[in-house]
Design an enzyme around this catalytic site. Structure first.
Site, short mmCIF file in Angstrom:
data_model
loop_
_atom_site.label_atom_id
_atom_site.label_comp_id
_atom_site.label_asym_id
_atom_site.label_seq_id
_atom_site.Cartn_x
_atom_site.Cartn_y
_atom_site.Cartn_z
N HIS A 13 78.20 15.09 1.37
CA HIS A 13 79.15 14.68 0.33
C HIS A 13 79.89 15.87 -0.29
O HIS A 13 80.65 15.69 -1.23
CB HIS A 13 78.42 13.88 -0.76
CG HIS A 13 77.92 12.56 -0.28
ND1 HIS A 13 78.48 11.35 -0.64
CD2 HIS A 13 76.93 12.25 0.58
CE1 HIS A 13 77.84 10.37 -0.05
NE2 HIS A 13 76.89 10.89 0.70
N ASP A 27 86.45 20.65 -3.20
CA ASP A 27 85.78 19.36 -3.33
C ASP A 27 85.69 18.70 -1.96
O ASP A 27 86.64 18.80 -1.17
CB ASP A 27 86.59 18.45 -4.27
CG ASP A 27 85.70 17.53 -5.09
OD1 ASP A 27 84.63 17.15 -4.59
OD2 ASP A 27 86.08 17.17 -6.22
P1 ADP Z 1 81.37 14.31 -7.51
O1 ADP Z 1 80.74 13.55 -6.41
O2 ADP Z 1 81.45 15.78 -7.23
O3 ADP Z 1 80.79 14.05 -8.85
P2 ADP Z 1 83.65 12.50 -7.20
O4 ADP Z 1 84.98 12.55 -7.85
O5 ADP Z 1 83.69 12.29 -5.73
O6 ADP Z 1 82.88 13.82 -7.62
O7 ADP Z 1 82.81 11.30 -7.78
C1 ADP Z 1 82.58 11.17 -9.14
C2 ADP Z 1 82.20 9.74 -9.46
O8 ADP Z 1 81.53 9.74 -10.70
C3 ADP Z 1 83.42 8.84 -9.61
O9 ADP Z 1 83.12 7.57 -9.13
C4 ADP Z 1 83.65 8.83 -11.11
O10 ADP Z 1 84.23 7.64 -11.60
C5 ADP Z 1 82.25 8.96 -11.65
N1 ADP Z 1 82.30 9.71 -12.93
C6 ADP Z 1 82.69 10.97 -13.10
N2 ADP Z 1 82.68 11.29 -14.42
C7 ADP Z 1 82.26 10.22 -15.07
C8 ADP Z 1 82.03 9.90 -16.44
N3 ADP Z 1 82.27 10.75 -17.43
N4 ADP Z 1 81.58 8.68 -16.73
C9 ADP Z 1 81.35 7.78 -15.76
N5 ADP Z 1 81.56 8.01 -14.46
C10 ADP Z 1 82.00 9.20 -14.11
C1 G6P Z 2 77.64 15.27 -6.17
C2 G6P Z 2 76.61 15.44 -5.06
C3 G6P Z 2 75.53 14.36 -5.17
C4 G6P Z 2 74.93 14.36 -6.58
C5 G6P Z 2 76.05 14.25 -7.63
C6 G6P Z 2 75.50 14.35 -9.04
O1 G6P Z 2 78.28 14.06 -6.00
O2 G6P Z 2 77.25 15.37 -3.80
O3 G6P Z 2 74.51 14.57 -4.23
O4 G6P Z 2 74.03 13.29 -6.73
O5 G6P Z 2 76.99 15.29 -7.44
O6 G6P Z 2 74.72 15.52 -9.18
P1 G6P Z 2 73.17 15.48 -9.57
O7 G6P Z 2 72.69 16.88 -9.39
O8 G6P Z 2 73.17 15.03 -10.99
O9 G6P Z 2 72.49 14.51 -8.66
#
Ligand code: ADP
Ligand code: G6P
Length: 471
Positions: free
Chosen positions: A176, A381
């Site tokens: 991911h 990302d």
């Molecule tokens: P990452 O996997 O690195 O966190 P992504 O953008 O691919 O980044 O996915 C983030 C997910 O988490 C999205 O579905 C987003 O809506 C959710 N998310 C991020 N910040 C928040 C928040 N403050 N509250 C609720 N959901 C969140």
């Molecule tokens: C990214 C990573 C996931 C992870 C998430 C939240 O999306 O790819 O593996 O679960 O961040 O991070 P955390 O350390 O809280 O699981």
């Protein structure tokens, strides 16, 4: 969460019916984090949640509970819409496997932040040990026909350890995050191991072509694998296929959610004379939030006519607290938002609202729809699901504009966004002005093109694509 010991799994329906189950086996999804609590933030949990809801399967990972001594059994978690099983980590494992090797070695390395690497032998030892321990628990519950789908950087060696225990199942791995090029991977003393771990899967899925190419380059240049046709790679006895499977969202469902939620936003969020810019990211140093605040400050200093007529809401729940790099990014972003507000705010208007907590998914959907611009500007990302959620949430008659980093995997599919270099503060400030001034016709054309991609390549397209490749 309720937990009860359950060493063997009874049969269950996996979406293929009883006969199908015998033929196809069950789908076993494995990741470090499994969903708990009402507001999952993080792309892995959000995307897999949608997948398992649709295909059925079991989701197995760590419980989030810390124990003194490991009990070496998987516990059934009973309070959810689908089947989950989990095991507990000890404090030392949490420190060394999760905060240590996973999040202070692999995470920064895979995002090109070699300056943040914390290389310690006990981190690597614990990483291998937790993966070995997990493999021993899994071998007790998997059946020969089951398909095993392992997710993310915490668990790369799992297939190797399962195979050492005799598992012959088809196993797929999906990353991911981005994958580094060979020069960067070489910063790891055991770079070759990572390649060997990967080669134990039948399919290795990356988010983008960029990362699939990087993984093939590492396998061939570091581990001496031979590249075959069709993305196949041969390393010793093992052959695996490396390909891009861009992760996605249920765009249809998210659009409906946003339509519903826009009218339920608290009073005062939408102001008739004020445009809204939104940013939503875990408070991670890869997400480029400081650069974003600087760009917004630069925009405000160039455009006094926009003062009081535009605000930025940045929603960023803290993540991986206690790791120094995360404590630093929190301090830096708090400082920068304070600086921009201090310079430009007046008694009726604060340019930046910086919110450090998770927000319910419904509220997020409504906020995206209410916003005229999304700033999705990570420095690096794998994909970035926020970019997709924002587009899906828009009103097609009067859509907002996505400003997207060229370094998000999403940029490969979403080139109708305004693509920016997140290191170039001046370019981002100009992009904000371009987005605010963009004629309706142009906004509609871009939105339609982006939405086409999201509707045809949704989360079910993603999971079917991977599982078909896995066979
Ligand atoms: P990452 O996997 O690195 O966190 P992504 O953008 O691919 O980044 O996915 C983030 C997910 O988490 C999205 O579905 C987003 O809506 C959710 N998310 C991020 N910040 C928040 C928040 N403050 N509250 C609720 N959901 C969140
Ligand atoms: C990214 C990573 C996931 C992870 C998430 C939240 O999306 O790819 O593996 O679960 O961040 O991070 P955390 O350390 O809280 O699981």
């Amino acid at each position: 969460m309720q937990a009860s010991a359950c060493p063997t799994l009874p049969p269950f329906w996996n979406g293929y019916g009883r006969e199908g189950r015998a033929r196809m086996g069950r789908l076993i999804c494995i990741s470090n984090r499994i969903p708990s609590g009402p507001n999952p933030s993080g792309g892995l949990v959000v995307a897999l949640h949608d997948t398992i809801k649709e295909t059925g399967g079991i989701w197995i990972g760590t419980s989030g509970e810390i124990v003194d001594t490991p009990d070496n059994t998987l516990h059934e978690i009973t309070d959810g819409p689908f089947r989950r099983m989990a095991f507990d980590l000890t404090e030392a494992e949490q420190e060394n496997y999760y905060f240590g090797f996973s999040n202070q070695v692999l995470w920064p390395l895979f995002h090109g932040r070699t300056d943040l690497l914390e290389i310690h032998a006990e981190y690597l030892d614990s990483y291998k040990e937790v993966n070995r321990r997990f493999a021993k628990m899994l071998i007790e519950v998997i059946e020969p026909e089951d398909r095993i789908w392992v997710h993310d950087y915490h668990l790369i060696p799992l297939a190797l350890y399962l195979r050492q225990l005799g598992a012959k199942n088809r196993m797929g791995f999906f990353l991911h995050t981005p994958f580094p090029n060979p020069i960067t991977l070489h910063a790891l003393p055991n770079a070759e191991d990572v390649c060997e771990w990967l080669a134990n899967y039948e399919v290795v899925g990356m988010q983008s072509e960029r990362d699939a190419r990087a993984a093939i380059a590492c396998l061939t240049e570091i581990a001496g694998a031979q590249e075959l046709a069709g993305g196949f790679v041969q390393l010793g006895e093992r052959q695996c296929r490396v390909a891009a499977f861009p992760i996605a969202i249920d765009a249809q469902e998210f659009r409906h959610l946003a339509e519903e939620q826009i009218d339920r936003l608290p009073a005062g969020v939408i102001k008739p004379d004020r445009q809204l810019i939104i940013g939503v990211d875990r408070l991670d140093y890869t997400k480029g939030v400081p650069q974003r605040f600087k760009a917004f400050g630069e925009f405000l200093s160039r455009h006094e006519e926009w003062h009081r007529h535009v605000s930025l809401i940045q929603i960023s729940p803290p993540t991986r607290e206690g790791v120094e790099a995360y404590d630093n990014i929190r301090e830096e972003t708090e400082h920068l938002s304070g600086q921009v507000n201090g310079q430009f705010a007046d008694i009726q208007w604060a340019p930046i609202r910086f919110i450090n907590r998770p927000v319910p998914r419904e509220t997020l959907a409504g906020l995206y729809r209410a916003a005229q611009i999304a700033l999705v500007t990570p420095l690096m990302d794998g994909m970035n699901l926020v970019a997709k959620e924002f587009v899906a949430a828009q009103n097609p008659e009067d859509p907002g504009v996505l400003i997207l980093s060229q370094f998000a995997g999403a940029a490969e599919q979403m080139d109708d966004a305004l693509i920016v270099n997140p290191h170039d503060i001046e370019q981002m400030a100009t992009a904000i002005m371009t987005a605010l001034a963009m004629p309706l016709q142009d906004r509609r054309r871009r939105h339609e093109a982006l939405m086409d991609v999201l509707l045809t390549k949704d989360v079910s397209w993603w999971s079917k694509g991977f599982l078909t490749a896995l066979g």
